[in-house]
Design a protein around this motif. Structure first.
Motif, PDB file in Angstrom:
ATOM      1  N   MET A   1       0.859  -1.160   0.000  1.00  0.00           N
ATOM      2  CA  MET A   1       0.000   0.000   0.000  1.00  0.00           C
ATOM      3  C   MET A   1       0.902   1.219   0.000  1.00  0.00           C
ATOM      4  SD  MET A   1      -2.989   0.907   2.711  1.00  0.00           S
ATOM      5  CE  MET A   1      -4.458   0.737   1.765  1.00  0.00           C
ATOM      6  N   ASP A   2       0.663   2.091  -0.945  1.00  0.00           N
ATOM      7  CA  ASP A   2       1.447   3.325  -1.032  1.00  0.00           C
ATOM      8  C   ASP A   2       0.549   4.423  -1.548  1.00  0.00           C
ATOM      9  OD1 ASP A   2       3.478   5.375  -2.123  1.00  0.00           O
ATOM     10  OD2 ASP A   2       4.765   3.876  -1.178  1.00  0.00           O
ATOM     11  N   VAL A   8       3.313   1.721  -6.261  1.00  0.00           N
ATOM     12  CA  VAL A   8       2.501   0.503  -6.332  1.00  0.00           C
ATOM     13  C   VAL A   8       2.812  -0.240  -7.628  1.00  0.00           C
ATOM     14  CG1 VAL A   8       0.145  -0.394  -6.436  1.00  0.00           C
ATOM     15  CG2 VAL A   8       0.697   1.482  -4.865  1.00  0.00           C
ATOM     16  N   THR A  28      -1.991  -8.184  -3.059  1.00  0.00           N
ATOM     17  CA  THR A  28      -2.910  -7.128  -3.431  1.00  0.00           C
ATOM     18  C   THR A  28      -2.167  -5.825  -3.218  1.00  0.00           C
ATOM     19  OG1 THR A  28      -4.797  -8.436  -2.703  1.00  0.00           O
ATOM     20  CG2 THR A  28      -5.145  -6.069  -2.988  1.00  0.00           C
ATOM     21  N   ALA A  29      -1.899  -5.122  -4.275  1.00  0.00           N
ATOM     22  CA  ALA A  29      -1.212  -3.836  -4.173  1.00  0.00           C
ATOM     23  C   ALA A  29      -2.259  -2.741  -4.261  1.00  0.00           C
ATOM     24  CB  ALA A  29      -0.186  -3.695  -5.286  1.00  0.00           C
ATOM     25  N   LEU A  30      -2.256  -1.857  -3.284  1.00  0.00           N
ATOM     26  CA  LEU A  30      -3.269  -0.813  -3.202  1.00  0.00           C
ATOM     27  C   LEU A  30      -2.631   0.559  -3.151  1.00  0.00           C
ATOM     28  CD1 LEU A  30      -5.442  -2.431  -0.397  1.00  0.00           C
ATOM     29  CD2 LEU A  30      -5.894  -2.473  -2.850  1.00  0.00           C
ATOM     30  N   GLN A  31      -3.299   1.501  -3.771  1.00  0.00           N
ATOM     31  CA  GLN A  31      -2.856   2.883  -3.672  1.00  0.00           C
ATOM     32  C   GLN A  31      -3.682   3.555  -2.583  1.00  0.00           C
ATOM     33  OE1 GLN A  31      -2.964   5.168  -7.275  1.00  0.00           O
ATOM     34  NE2 GLN A  31      -2.386   7.046  -6.236  1.00  0.00           N
ATOM     35  N   GLY A  32      -3.009   4.150  -1.612  1.00  0.00           N
ATOM     36  CA  GLY A  32      -3.685   4.842  -0.528  1.00  0.00           C
ATOM     37  C   GLY A  32      -2.736   5.055   0.628  1.00  0.00           C
ATOM     38  N   HIS A  34      -1.024   4.509   4.073  1.00  0.00           N
ATOM     39  CA  HIS A  34      -0.785   3.277   4.824  1.00  0.00           C
ATOM     40  C   HIS A  34      -1.588   3.215   6.123  1.00  0.00           C
ATOM     41  CE1 HIS A  34       3.169   5.141   6.699  1.00  0.00           C
ATOM     42  NE2 HIS A  34       2.118   5.870   6.952  1.00  0.00           N
ATOM     43  N   LEU A  37      -4.710   0.751   6.287  1.00  0.00           N
ATOM     44  CA  LEU A  37      -4.444  -0.680   6.123  1.00  0.00           C
ATOM     45  C   LEU A  37      -5.560  -1.550   6.688  1.00  0.00           C
ATOM     46  CD1 LEU A  37      -2.396  -2.866   5.257  1.00  0.00           C
ATOM     47  CD2 LEU A  37      -1.406  -2.696   7.535  1.00  0.00           C
ATOM     48  N   ALA A  40      -8.410  -2.181   4.478  1.00  0.00           N
ATOM     49  CA  ALA A  40      -8.139  -2.980   3.284  1.00  0.00           C
ATOM     50  C   ALA A  40      -7.948  -4.464   3.573  1.00  0.00           C
ATOM     51  CB  ALA A  40      -6.886  -2.441   2.589  1.00  0.00           C
TER      52      ALA A  40
END
Length: 149
Positions: A1-2, A8, A28-32, A34, A37, A40
């Motif tokens: 998550m970044d 990402v 699962t790579a997420l943009q947002g 941290h 978390l 997610a």
């Protein structure tokens, strides 16, 4: 998550390049931020959570992690972490804001209850501005591992 999309995308690309398909973990790579978390992920599922604090070297260096968001993210990560799991934190202290963030994380770790958590720090002593590795391990006894206790 970044928070930055290039981080990402870069992480996904490096993992796909480095690991054959049958060896890739489910990712699962997420943009947002941290700190989101816990929103997610489910509680008690992650075996390893890695934080790489600071800024994206190839990105906008004015976008940095901070003590406030990182300690919030650590609180969430501790809830997501499975018993016996590990959180690694690489804190870069040599950039503006980095030392303050490290000190906030250090204070957070010092306050963890020893009954549920083990926290440690690893430093390069002859390079005072080298990144500092901090580790948190959740004990196997789930009843005593609540980050709020």
């Amino acid at each position: 998550m970044d928070i930055q999309e290039p981080a990402v995308a870069g992480t996904k690309a490096r993992l796909e390049e480095a690991l054959p398909g049958h060896l890739r973990p489910q990712l699962t790579a997420l943009q947002g931020c941290h700190a989101a978390l816990l929103e997610a992920m489910d509680p008690n599922v992650a075996k390893l959570i890695c934080f790489n604090l600071g800024y994206l070297p190839s990105g906008d260096k004015s976008i940095i992690t901070t003590g406030a968001t990182t300690t919030a993210a650590l609180t969430a990560a501790m809830r997501v972490l499975a018993p016996g799991g590990l959180i690694s934190i690489l804190a870069y202290i040599g950039h503006p804001g980095g030392l303050e963030e490290y000190e906030a994380v250090q204070q957070f770790l010092t306050g963890l209850p020893a009954a549920g958590w083990t926290a440690s720090e690893h430093r390069i002593r002859n390079r005072p501005t080298a990144p500092v590795l901090l580790l948190i391990q959740k004990h196997l006894d789930k009843r005593r591992s609540n980050p709020s206790s």
